[in-house]
Design a protein around this motif. Structure first.
Motif, PDB file in Angstrom:
ATOM      1  N   ILE A  80       0.843  -1.191   0.000  1.00  0.00           N
ATOM      2  CA  ILE A  80       0.000   0.000   0.000  1.00  0.00           C
ATOM      3  C   ILE A  80       0.881   1.245   0.000  1.00  0.00           C
ATOM      4  N   VAL A  81       0.651   2.146  -0.941  1.00  0.00           N
ATOM      5  CA  VAL A  81       1.237   3.481  -0.901  1.00  0.00           C
ATOM      6  C   VAL A  81       0.150   4.414  -0.389  1.00  0.00           C
ATOM      7  N   LEU A  82       0.401   5.004   0.772  1.00  0.00           N
ATOM      8  CA  LEU A  82      -0.609   5.836   1.424  1.00  0.00           C
ATOM      9  C   LEU A  82      -0.130   7.286   1.448  1.00  0.00           C
ATOM     10  N   ARG A  83      -0.740   8.102   0.594  1.00  0.00           N
ATOM     11  CA  ARG A  83      -0.382   9.524   0.543  1.00  0.00           C
ATOM     12  C   ARG A  83      -1.137  10.289   1.623  1.00  0.00           C
ATOM     13  N   THR A  84      -0.436  11.206   2.261  1.00  0.00           N
ATOM     14  CA  THR A  84      -1.057  12.048   3.270  1.00  0.00           C
ATOM     15  C   THR A  84      -0.565  13.476   3.090  1.00  0.00           C
ATOM     16  N   ALA A  85      -0.949  14.380   4.002  1.00  0.00           N
ATOM     17  CA  ALA A  85      -0.645  15.793   3.792  1.00  0.00           C
ATOM     18  C   ALA A  85      -0.579  16.566   5.099  1.00  0.00           C
ATOM     19  N   TRP A  86       0.322  17.515   5.165  1.00  0.00           N
ATOM     20  CA  TRP A  86       0.372  18.535   6.224  1.00  0.00           C
ATOM     21  C   TRP A  86       0.242  17.905   7.616  1.00  0.00           C
ATOM     22  N   LEU A  87       1.119  16.961   7.920  1.00  0.00           N
ATOM     23  CA  LEU A  87       1.056  16.262   9.208  1.00  0.00           C
ATOM     24  C   LEU A  87       1.373  17.205  10.370  1.00  0.00           C
ATOM     25  N   TYR A  88       0.660  17.017  11.462  1.00  0.00           N
ATOM     26  CA  TYR A  88       0.967  17.739  12.702  1.00  0.00           C
ATOM     27  C   TYR A  88       0.680  16.820  13.886  1.00  0.00           C
ATOM     28  N   SER A  89       1.375  17.047  14.987  1.00  0.00           N
ATOM     29  CA  SER A  89       1.193  16.239  16.196  1.00  0.00           C
ATOM     30  C   SER A  89       1.958  16.887  17.336  1.00  0.00           C
ATOM     31  N   GLU A  90       1.890  16.259  18.485  1.00  0.00           N
ATOM     32  CA  GLU A  90       2.630  16.731  19.647  1.00  0.00           C
ATOM     33  C   GLU A  90       4.130  16.479  19.506  1.00  0.00           C
ATOM     34  N   TYR A  91       4.521  15.662  18.532  1.00  0.00           N
ATOM     35  CA  TYR A  91       5.899  15.205  18.415  1.00  0.00           C
ATOM     36  C   TYR A  91       6.651  15.914  17.286  1.00  0.00           C
ATOM     37  N   GLY A  92       7.971  15.984  17.451  1.00  0.00           N
ATOM     38  CA  GLY A  92       8.831  16.462  16.378  1.00  0.00           C
ATOM     39  C   GLY A  92       8.602  17.917  16.013  1.00  0.00           C
ATOM     40  N   ARG A  93       9.028  18.258  14.797  1.00  0.00           N
ATOM     41  CA  ARG A  93       8.848  19.614  14.278  1.00  0.00           C
ATOM     42  C   ARG A  93       7.691  19.632  13.302  1.00  0.00           C
ATOM     43  N   ASN A  94       6.824  20.604  13.455  1.00  0.00           N
ATOM     44  CA  ASN A  94       5.719  20.735  12.514  1.00  0.00           C
ATOM     45  C   ASN A  94       5.145  22.146  12.590  1.00  0.00           C
ATOM     46  N   PHE A  95       4.257  22.450  11.678  1.00  0.00           N
ATOM     47  CA  PHE A  95       3.686  23.779  11.532  1.00  0.00           C
ATOM     48  C   PHE A  95       2.974  24.235  12.802  1.00  0.00           C
ATOM     49  N   VAL A  96       2.178  23.366  13.385  1.00  0.00           N
ATOM     50  CA  VAL A  96       1.401  23.747  14.571  1.00  0.00           C
ATOM     51  C   VAL A  96       2.322  24.125  15.718  1.00  0.00           C
ATOM     52  N   LYS A  97       3.329  23.314  15.972  1.00  0.00           N
ATOM     53  CA  LYS A  97       4.248  23.602  17.064  1.00  0.00           C
ATOM     54  C   LYS A  97       5.015  24.895  16.817  1.00  0.00           C
ATOM     55  N   ALA A  98       5.354  25.164  15.552  1.00  0.00           N
ATOM     56  CA  ALA A  98       6.061  26.404  15.233  1.00  0.00           C
ATOM     57  C   ALA A  98       5.172  27.621  15.490  1.00  0.00           C
TER      58      ALA A  98
END
Length: 315
Positions: free
Chosen positions: A166-184
């Motif tokens: 399965i190739v599963l495309r996703t977009a604009w991930l955000y979470s409590e972990y790592g670096r991402n747009f929401v945390k920035a």
């Protein structure tokens, strides 16, 4: 079920570990414990563990840095994906490989379906597209990446006797972990920075926890046909609109009232934001194919943001 997870230290990897089903025997490998660009290391680990399912959440995701670090981006996003697919095929294991909306050029006017033409604008997107094709080539004869990118040819179906890839495309991930747009955005707002956010790039923000739950559902569907699927958030937003939702959640958590009054943030156009890599202006994914097969959508963006921001403030 024995499951090998790569990219265990990233956003999605951490969320998958948080939600690991009780019946999964999970081997969670980050880049330090398994270098997926080392074909022998990948082969050896898969032979030793003999997983029934491999989830490849490992990726080179620094979109701008990839422009000057092309070799490493392709090493991880294409070659690493190929090595895992080869090892999965030899082991008779299923594979779920995570890809991206950035395989599209953003010239579309409606959500992209799996068979729409691909035409990535940057090195990151091209390397992820190459990874998609590397995975699918292990199940069926595929057109080469260049032809696929130019023609938009739909991937052929895997061989009937092949394990389900399965190739599963996703977009604009955000979470409590790592670096991402929401945390920035949260960090900048708490520091009193004036936030300038582009208002001409549209996507569907995806909470990594929701994606993790979708992957677990897919993992429980052994008869799911192999191929390309889309899974992302269901609400299309500009980056600015997404930032406003983040700040609304932050204002609510801090009981500050209207975010437009509590924080300083301004919409700008892409040309005012200096970055190395071009981004698609519109990269919303259509989730219809996978939803028809029973994969659930998960909580909406407002609920996820409130929960995530509250967790960030708690530290």
């Amino acid at each position: 079920m024995k499951v090998l997870l790569t990219g265990a230290g990233g956003q999605l990897g951490r969320c998958l570990q948080d939600r690991r089903p009780a019946d999964w025997r999970l081997l969670a490998a980050d880049h330090k414990t398994l270098d997926i660009t080392d074909v022998q290391a990948v082969s050896r680990r898969v032979k030793q563990f003999q997983p029934q399912l491999i989830i490849n959440a490992a990726a080179y995701t620094n979109v701008d840095q990839a422009e000057s670090d092309r070799e490493r981006a392709y090493a991880v996003n294409e070659h690493g994906a190929r090595y895992l697919a080869q090892a999965a095929r030899h082991a008779g294991a299923r594979l779920i490989h995570i890809s991206t909306d950035y395989v599209f050029d953003g010239e579309g006017l409606r959500p992209y379906v799996e068979t729409d033409p691909v035409n990535p604008l940057n090195v990151y997107g091209r390397s992820k597209l190459a990874g998609e094709q590397a995975v699918l080539q292990e199940c069926a004869e595929q057109p080469n990446v260049a032809d696929h990118a130019q023609s938009g040819a739909a991937p052929r179906q895997p061989r009937p006797d092949a394990p389900s890839f399965i190739v599963l495309r996703t977009a604009w991930l955000y979470s409590e972990y790592g670096r991402n747009f929401v945390k920035a955005i949260v960090a900048g707002a708490l520091q009193g920075q004036e936030l300038n956010v582009v208002n001409d790039q549209i996507g569907a923000p995806t909470y990594a926890g929701n994606l993790a739950q979708a992957i677990i559902q897919i993992g429980r569907m052994p008869d799911l046909p192999g191929g390309v699927y889309h899974y992302s958030g269901s609400v299309a937003l500009t980056r600015y609109e997404f930032a406003r939702k983040v700040l609304d959640a932050l204002g609510e958590a801090q009981r500050l009232g209207d975010s437009s009054e509590a924080f300083r943030f301004t919409p700008i156009v892409s040309g005012q934001h200096s970055v190395a890599a071009s981004r698609p202006k519109y990269s919303v994914l259509d989730n219809g194919k996978i939803q028809k097969l029973g994969v659930k959508e998960g909580d909406g963006v407002d609920v996820c943001l409130r929960r995530m921001v509250a967790a960030l403030l708690r530290g």
